[in-house]
Design an enzyme around this catalytic site. Sequence first.
Site, mmCIF file in Angstrom:
data_model
loop_
_atom_site.group_PDB
_atom_site.id
_atom_site.type_symbol
_atom_site.label_atom_id
_atom_site.label_comp_id
_atom_site.label_asym_id
_atom_site.label_seq_id
_atom_site.Cartn_x
_atom_site.Cartn_y
_atom_site.Cartn_z
ATOM 1 N N GLU A 244 0.819 -1.231 0.000
ATOM 2 C CA GLU A 244 0.000 0.000 0.000
ATOM 3 C C GLU A 244 0.845 1.270 0.000
ATOM 4 O O GLU A 244 0.530 2.251 -0.673
ATOM 5 C CB GLU A 244 -0.922 0.001 1.233
ATOM 6 N N VAL B 248 2.754 3.287 -3.363
ATOM 7 C CA VAL B 248 2.187 4.244 -4.319
ATOM 8 C C VAL B 248 1.374 5.294 -3.568
ATOM 9 O O VAL B 248 0.440 4.959 -2.835
ATOM 10 C CB VAL B 248 1.278 3.538 -5.357
ATOM 11 N N GLY C 224 1.972 7.130 -0.977
ATOM 12 C CA GLY C 224 2.103 7.204 0.482
ATOM 13 C C GLY C 224 0.849 6.859 1.240
ATOM 14 O O GLY C 224 0.436 5.705 1.300
ATOM 15 N N GLU D 33 15.041 15.700 -3.524
ATOM 16 C CA GLU D 33 16.276 14.993 -3.166
ATOM 17 C C GLU D 33 17.481 15.718 -3.762
ATOM 18 O O GLU D 33 17.350 16.440 -4.758
ATOM 19 C CB GLU D 33 16.249 13.582 -3.788
ATOM 20 N N LYS E 114 5.372 3.977 -10.063
ATOM 21 C CA LYS E 114 4.060 3.929 -9.404
ATOM 22 C C LYS E 114 2.949 3.568 -10.407
ATOM 23 O O LYS E 114 2.030 2.809 -10.082
ATOM 24 C CB LYS E 114 3.763 5.274 -8.734
HETATM 25 N N1 NAD Z 1 9.887 8.950 2.653
HETATM 26 C C1 NAD Z 1 8.699 8.892 2.088
HETATM 27 O O1 NAD Z 1 7.904 9.807 2.192
HETATM 28 C C2 NAD Z 1 8.299 7.676 1.312
HETATM 29 C C3 NAD Z 1 7.021 7.625 0.731
HETATM 30 C C4 NAD Z 1 6.623 6.470 0.052
HETATM 31 C C5 NAD Z 1 7.497 5.414 -0.058
HETATM 32 N N2 NAD Z 1 8.745 5.511 0.495
HETATM 33 C C6 NAD Z 1 9.632 4.360 0.365
HETATM 34 O O2 NAD Z 1 9.933 3.876 1.655
HETATM 35 C C7 NAD Z 1 11.230 3.311 1.658
HETATM 36 C C8 NAD Z 1 12.044 3.946 2.770
HETATM 37 O O3 NAD Z 1 12.136 5.322 2.523
HETATM 38 P P1 NAD Z 1 12.637 6.354 3.637
HETATM 39 O O4 NAD Z 1 12.186 7.692 3.167
HETATM 40 O O5 NAD Z 1 12.258 5.897 4.984
HETATM 41 O O6 NAD Z 1 14.207 6.255 3.420
HETATM 42 P P2 NAD Z 1 15.319 6.663 4.471
HETATM 43 O O7 NAD Z 1 16.567 6.845 3.707
HETATM 44 O O8 NAD Z 1 14.863 7.768 5.360
HETATM 45 O O9 NAD Z 1 15.428 5.345 5.369
HETATM 46 C C9 NAD Z 1 16.035 4.171 4.952
HETATM 47 C C10 NAD Z 1 16.779 3.639 6.144
HETATM 48 O O10 NAD Z 1 17.269 2.355 5.820
HETATM 49 C C11 NAD Z 1 18.602 2.282 6.255
HETATM 50 N N3 NAD Z 1 19.312 1.332 5.422
HETATM 51 C C12 NAD Z 1 19.501 1.366 4.088
HETATM 52 N N4 NAD Z 1 20.235 0.327 3.689
HETATM 53 C C13 NAD Z 1 20.512 -0.376 4.794
HETATM 54 C C14 NAD Z 1 21.242 -1.552 5.037
HETATM 55 N N5 NAD Z 1 21.817 -2.220 4.049
HETATM 56 N N6 NAD Z 1 21.356 -1.993 6.311
HETATM 57 C C15 NAD Z 1 20.765 -1.309 7.333
HETATM 58 N N7 NAD Z 1 20.039 -0.204 7.166
HETATM 59 C C16 NAD Z 1 19.923 0.259 5.900
HETATM 60 C C17 NAD Z 1 19.176 3.680 6.116
HETATM 61 O O11 NAD Z 1 20.286 3.851 6.957
HETATM 62 C C18 NAD Z 1 17.972 4.516 6.526
HETATM 63 O O12 NAD Z 1 17.955 4.753 7.918
HETATM 64 C C19 NAD Z 1 11.789 3.535 0.262
HETATM 65 O O13 NAD Z 1 11.587 2.383 -0.510
HETATM 66 C C20 NAD Z 1 10.955 4.682 -0.276
HETATM 67 O O14 NAD Z 1 10.851 4.691 -1.686
HETATM 68 C C21 NAD Z 1 9.165 6.608 1.176
HETATM 69 N N1 HSE Z 2 9.750 11.096 -4.148
HETATM 70 C C1 HSE Z 2 8.367 10.789 -4.056
HETATM 71 C C2 HSE Z 2 7.933 10.428 -2.628
HETATM 72 C C3 HSE Z 2 7.963 8.969 -2.356
HETATM 73 O O1 HSE Z 2 7.170 8.233 -3.247
HETATM 74 C C4 HSE Z 2 7.546 12.001 -4.447
HETATM 75 O O2 HSE Z 2 8.081 13.100 -4.651
HETATM 76 O O3 HSE Z 2 6.336 11.841 -4.594
#
Ligand code: NAD
Ligand code: HSE
Length: 432
Positions: free
Chosen positions: A126, A129, A131, A187, A202
Amino acid sequence: MAFKIGLLGLGTVGSGVAKILLDRQGRHPLLGEMEITRVGVRSPDKPRDVDLPQNIFTTDLEAIATDPAIDIVVELIGGTDRAYKLIMQAINHGKHVVTANKAVIARYGAEIFTAAKEKGVYVMIEAAVCGGIPVIQALKQALGANRIKSVMGIVNGTTNYILTRMHREGGDFEPILAEAQKLGYAEADPTADVDGLDAADKMAILASLAFGDRIKLEDIYCEGIRQITSTDIAFADEMGYVIKLLGIAQHTETARETALDIRVHPVMVPTSHALASIHGVTNAVRIEGEPIGELVLSGPGAGSGATASAVVADIINVVATLRANPSNINLTMGCTHQHYAKVQSIADSINLFYVRLVVLNQPGVIGAIGTCFGQHKVSLESIVQKHIHDGMASIAVITQKCQESNFRNALKEIGELNAIDSIPTVIRLLAA
Ligand SMILES: NC(=O)c1ccc[n+]([C@@H]2O[C@H](COP(=O)([O-])OP(=O)(O)OC[C@H]3O[C@@H](n4cnc5c(N)ncnc54)[C@H](O)[C@@H]3O)[C@@H](O)[C@H]2O)c1
Ligand SMILES: N[C@@H](CCO)C(=O)O
């Protein structure tokens, strides 16, 4: 007995998930039946703002994915190869998986869901795509009675934030991107967002659920927003449109049974359209189905809490299903597609276009442009000359619906006319 959760990654989303699971008051009662047993991180000793016992942290993520005591592995490390391997390891060890990783699912969905089916485990996506918007569950379950005709949406918050600011401030792409990076909305490497790749991941997932076939990422036509200028934004504004980066997936008009039209690119959206009023980092998906008609889901597409909300909803669904029936897979929660969709090429797609040309301000130019389009079966809706200075003029053309290849052939010929200086922008358009 509590269901044991192994959390891989304690970053933005991982911390959000831990915070929800540690603060159950007023939330779903099933949270009381879950326990974060192990957490995989890079630096176990790093100070954190989540109150988890130090002894559950490990840097050995494989040990979590293969731990016989863990019921559900929640993958939140991001990236592709490592995350994919961990997900497969978890599945092969009989664990249910919850992930927010659209990049892995869009690339390796076929392998992952095949393995999950063989092992009789759930892989829940869920949060991958949009969030916090429950669009996956809507497509898998709530809209299950419908024949989906189209899925169209603003599925990337970063680009919508940049375009919204360009509209509001009349600014250009580069300086607004730089500021969005400084503010943490974009980013440091903005490629995946601004070039439309994140949106394509997505859309591959959404279209697969909506139309029941697997989608190869390379089949999705993808164009980002780098070429959009303040001049185009101003033209759009004057004509009653806003420019949005849209993901679009729909059955083709000509060969409905055989091909899927799926793409990501900027679109001029009439201000009266539901997606025109989606501003900033907000996401929205418009789904059209039979018999339901049209509906729009909108909300936060990213962020710690919003994304964690979707992850925890998936965990709740898995736990609820396991509680009710631990041995049979609930078919509305799985993914059973076997075949790849036949995808229509962008050249065959039918579109309306806005095109901006910079031309020599001399008699006959507009006529020559009109003639070229006409010779390639492209009818024009309007052609307007603006901004005349230093002997040059900007011309904005809007076409009627035409085949993309005809439009491109006409444009190539127009570009070769002596009076044409440049053709800075072409943007597809939604009918008003
Ligand atoms: N941030 C968002 O708003 C958002 C929204 C939708 C989906 N996502 C997805 O959620 C996932 C996580 O995103 P996030 O924003 O939390 O990223 P983030 O970079 O904040 O967190 C990832 C964490 O994983 C850890 N990590 C990475 N590789 C590692 C390893 N090999 N061993 C141990 N720890 C490891 C990093 O140190 C970090 O703390 C991604 O797939 C992203 O696409 C994020
Ligand atoms: N980078 C994405 C957030 C995580 O899917 C965005 O800007 O919508």
